[in-house]
Motif scaffolding. Structure first.
Motif, short mmCIF file in Angstrom:
data_model
loop_
_atom_site.label_atom_id
_atom_site.label_comp_id
_atom_site.label_asym_id
_atom_site.label_seq_id
_atom_site.Cartn_x
_atom_site.Cartn_y
_atom_site.Cartn_z
N ASP A 24 0.84 -1.20 0.00
CA ASP A 24 0.00 0.00 0.00
C ASP A 24 0.87 1.25 0.00
OD1 ASP A 24 -2.46 -1.29 -0.09
OD2 ASP A 24 -2.79 -1.18 2.09
N SER A 25 1.97 1.22 0.76
CA SER A 25 2.84 2.39 0.82
C SER A 25 3.58 2.61 -0.50
CB SER A 25 3.83 2.28 1.99
OG SER A 25 4.89 1.40 1.73
N ILE A 26 3.88 1.55 -1.21
CA ILE A 26 4.49 1.70 -2.53
C ILE A 26 3.46 2.28 -3.50
CG2 ILE A 26 5.52 0.49 -4.49
CD1 ILE A 26 6.71 -1.48 -2.40
N SER A 27 2.24 1.79 -3.41
CA SER A 27 1.16 2.29 -4.27
C SER A 27 0.87 3.76 -4.01
CB SER A 27 -0.10 1.45 -4.04
OG SER A 27 -1.15 1.92 -4.82
N ALA A 28 1.09 4.22 -2.77
CA ALA A 28 0.79 5.59 -2.39
C ALA A 28 1.91 6.57 -2.71
CB ALA A 28 0.47 5.64 -0.89
N GLN A 29 2.96 6.11 -3.34
CA GLN A 29 4.06 7.01 -3.69
C GLN A 29 3.58 8.12 -4.61
OE1 GLN A 29 7.49 6.84 -2.53
NE2 GLN A 29 6.21 5.67 -1.12
N THR A 30 4.12 9.32 -4.43
CA THR A 30 3.82 10.43 -5.33
C THR A 30 4.62 10.32 -6.62
OG1 THR A 30 5.49 11.83 -4.29
CG2 THR A 30 3.23 11.96 -3.42
N LEU A 87 17.60 1.05 -8.17
CA LEU A 87 17.07 -0.02 -7.32
C LEU A 87 16.80 0.55 -5.94
CD1 LEU A 87 19.52 -2.98 -8.07
CD2 LEU A 87 17.29 -2.51 -9.13
N ALA A 88 15.69 0.14 -5.35
CA ALA A 88 15.36 0.52 -3.98
C ALA A 88 14.98 -0.74 -3.24
CB ALA A 88 14.21 1.52 -3.97
N LEU A 89 15.60 -0.97 -2.10
CA LEU A 89 15.29 -2.14 -1.28
C LEU A 89 14.40 -1.69 -0.13
CD1 LEU A 89 18.85 -3.72 -1.05
CD2 LEU A 89 17.08 -4.14 -2.76
N LEU A 90 13.33 -2.46 0.09
CA LEU A 90 12.40 -2.13 1.16
C LEU A 90 12.07 -3.40 1.92
CD1 LEU A 90 10.68 0.25 2.28
CD2 LEU A 90 8.84 -0.52 0.77
N ASN A 91 12.27 -3.37 3.23
CA ASN A 91 11.90 -4.53 4.05
C ASN A 91 10.41 -4.76 3.98
OD1 ASN A 91 14.55 -4.78 4.81
ND2 ASN A 91 14.26 -4.02 6.88
N ASN A 92 10.00 -6.01 4.09
CA ASN A 92 8.58 -6.33 3.98
C ASN A 92 7.76 -5.76 5.13
OD1 ASN A 92 9.35 -8.15 5.99
ND2 ASN A 92 8.43 -9.93 5.02
N ASP A 93 8.39 -5.43 6.25
CA ASP A 93 7.65 -4.86 7.38
C ASP A 93 7.77 -3.34 7.44
OD1 ASP A 93 10.32 -4.76 8.12
OD2 ASP A 93 9.98 -5.49 10.16
N ASP A 97 7.32 6.40 3.28
CA ASP A 97 6.69 7.72 3.19
C ASP A 97 6.31 7.97 1.73
OD1 ASP A 97 7.18 10.80 2.56
OD2 ASP A 97 6.62 10.61 4.68
N PRO A 98 5.20 8.64 1.47
CA PRO A 98 4.77 8.87 0.09
C PRO A 98 5.79 9.60 -0.79
CG PRO A 98 2.98 9.37 1.59
CD PRO A 98 4.20 9.11 2.44
N GLU A 99 6.71 10.35 -0.19
CA GLU A 99 7.73 11.08 -0.95
C GLU A 99 9.05 10.33 -1.04
OE1 GLU A 99 7.46 13.98 -2.63
OE2 GLU A 99 5.32 13.96 -2.18
N TRP A 100 9.09 9.11 -0.51
CA TRP A 100 10.33 8.34 -0.42
C TRP A 100 11.07 8.23 -1.76
CZ3 TRP A 100 10.49 2.69 -1.71
CH2 TRP A 100 11.74 2.13 -1.45
N LEU A 101 10.39 7.79 -2.80
CA LEU A 101 11.09 7.60 -4.08
C LEU A 101 11.52 8.92 -4.70
CD1 LEU A 101 9.16 4.62 -5.71
CD2 LEU A 101 11.40 4.62 -4.59
#
Length: 114
Positions: A24-30, A87-93, A97-101
């Motif tokens: 959901d947080s990946i989907s919410a990226q701006t 490449l961006a690594l994100l732990n499954n847990d 943040d929506p502005e992360w990328l």
């Protein structure tokens, strides 16, 4: 401005309880959706992680490691399947943040040595 593509790699082992909020947080990226490739590298989960992601997040590309190869090797498997310029690594847990990328790409592009 044409932003670079980013492959977000999530390595998972029996993390079904975390995957909803993570994706959901990946989907919410701006960051533009068409510039994001989301990959789930599954380390042989025996919970319903794979069926959950296939049903709830059909835009996520699943790569099955077949067994628990660990986070580092799973990340490398994801990197091999990735098509993004970054490449961006994100732990499954984790929840991004929506502005992360946007922030990551801005920082990476600010210095040619990064």
């Amino acid at each position: 401005m044409n932003l670079p593509t980013v492959s977000v790699i999530v390595v998972n082992l029996n993390g079904r309880a975390f995957l909803g909020e993570c994706f959901d947080s990946i989907s919410a990226q701006t960051y533009p959706k068409d510039r994001i490739q989301a990959l789930l590298v599954d380390n042989g989960s025996t919970d319903d992680s794979l069926s959950f992601v296939r049903e709830a997040f059909p835009w996520v590309q699943i790569v099955e490691a077949g067994c628990n190869v660990g986070f580092a090797a799973g990340s490398n498997i994801g990197a091999t399947a990735a098509t993004g310029e970054f490449l961006a690594l994100l732990n499954n847990d984790a929840r991004a943040d929506p502005e992360w990328l946007h922030a990551m790409v801005k920082a990476a592009e600010s210095e040619p040595d990064i």
